[in-house]
Design a protein around this motif. Structure first.
Motif, mmCIF file in Angstrom:
data_model
loop_
_atom_site.group_PDB
_atom_site.id
_atom_site.type_symbol
_atom_site.label_atom_id
_atom_site.label_comp_id
_atom_site.label_asym_id
_atom_site.label_seq_id
_atom_site.Cartn_x
_atom_site.Cartn_y
_atom_site.Cartn_z
ATOM 1 N N MET A 191 41.273 47.339 51.635
ATOM 2 C CA MET A 191 40.296 47.804 50.993
ATOM 3 C C MET A 191 39.457 46.713 49.987
ATOM 4 O O MET A 191 40.248 45.965 49.583
ATOM 5 C CB MET A 191 40.689 48.971 49.797
ATOM 6 C CG MET A 191 39.437 49.669 49.289
ATOM 7 S SD MET A 191 39.638 51.092 48.489
ATOM 8 C CE MET A 191 40.761 51.088 46.919
ATOM 9 N N ASN A 192 38.311 46.794 50.196
ATOM 10 C CA ASN A 192 37.244 45.780 49.758
ATOM 11 C C ASN A 192 36.392 46.417 48.632
ATOM 12 O O ASN A 192 35.863 47.023 49.049
ATOM 13 C CB ASN A 192 36.750 44.875 50.825
ATOM 14 C CG ASN A 192 36.268 43.378 50.096
ATOM 15 O OD1 ASN A 192 36.732 43.300 49.209
ATOM 16 N ND2 ASN A 192 35.644 42.776 51.030
ATOM 17 N N ILE A 193 36.536 46.016 47.394
ATOM 18 C CA ILE A 193 35.497 46.556 46.380
ATOM 19 C C ILE A 193 34.403 45.694 46.210
ATOM 20 O O ILE A 193 34.711 44.579 45.924
ATOM 21 C CB ILE A 193 36.219 47.049 45.123
ATOM 22 C CG1 ILE A 193 37.359 47.891 45.588
ATOM 23 C CG2 ILE A 193 35.252 47.461 44.026
ATOM 24 C CD1 ILE A 193 38.401 48.060 44.102
ATOM 25 N N ASP A 194 33.243 46.313 46.297
ATOM 26 C CA ASP A 194 31.869 45.552 45.893
ATOM 27 C C ASP A 194 31.518 45.699 44.544
ATOM 28 O O ASP A 194 31.279 46.445 44.233
ATOM 29 C CB ASP A 194 30.612 46.064 46.967
ATOM 30 C CG ASP A 194 29.456 45.308 46.879
ATOM 31 O OD1 ASP A 194 29.419 44.304 46.000
ATOM 32 O OD2 ASP A 194 28.394 45.796 47.499
ATOM 33 N N TRP A 195 32.189 44.574 43.969
ATOM 34 C CA TRP A 195 32.042 44.684 42.451
ATOM 35 C C TRP A 195 30.531 44.554 41.675
ATOM 36 O O TRP A 195 30.278 45.238 40.820
ATOM 37 C CB TRP A 195 32.933 43.486 41.904
ATOM 38 C CG TRP A 195 34.408 43.811 41.928
ATOM 39 C CD1 TRP A 195 35.321 43.090 42.766
ATOM 40 C CD2 TRP A 195 35.228 44.965 41.219
ATOM 41 N NE1 TRP A 195 36.504 43.421 42.852
ATOM 42 C CE2 TRP A 195 36.261 44.674 41.846
ATOM 43 C CE3 TRP A 195 34.890 45.885 40.329
ATOM 44 C CZ2 TRP A 195 37.484 45.392 41.337
ATOM 45 C CZ3 TRP A 195 35.835 46.353 39.848
ATOM 46 C CH2 TRP A 195 37.104 46.204 40.231
ATOM 47 N N LEU B 254 29.210 47.891 42.065
ATOM 48 C CA LEU B 254 29.809 48.863 40.988
ATOM 49 C C LEU B 254 29.179 48.576 39.786
ATOM 50 O O LEU B 254 28.916 49.551 38.923
ATOM 51 C CB LEU B 254 31.420 48.736 41.002
ATOM 52 C CG LEU B 254 32.287 49.595 40.197
ATOM 53 C CD1 LEU B 254 32.129 50.863 40.459
ATOM 54 C CD2 LEU B 254 33.703 49.057 40.315
#
Length: 71
Positions: free
Chosen positions: A1-5, A8
């Motif tokens: 899983m890759n979070i687009d900071w 966000l």
């Protein structure tokens, strides 16, 4: 899983600004209604008009948010 900071953070920032703006508008509406009770003449009418405009802007922002959620 890759979070687009960045996304966000952007959502957090916009949410914070909109929340502060809505609380400020509502507070100004309550203050306007309070001033209406103590004011006389044209000042009372102006305070009431400003208060109702603040409440209408709050209602419009909430309605727009609900529209965005539904679409």
């Amino acid at each position: 899983m890759n979070i687009d900071w960045a996304a966000l953070g952007s959502v957090f920032g916009v949410s914070l600004v909109i929340t502060v703006a809505l609380v400020t508008l509502f507070t100004l509406g309550v203050v306007g209604l309070t001033k209406k009770e103590s004011a006389r003449g044209a000042a009372a009418g102006l305070a009431a008009t400003g208060a109702y405009a603040c409440f209408a802007a709050c209602a419009a922002a909430v309605a727009y948010g609900i529209f965005l959620i539904m679409s």
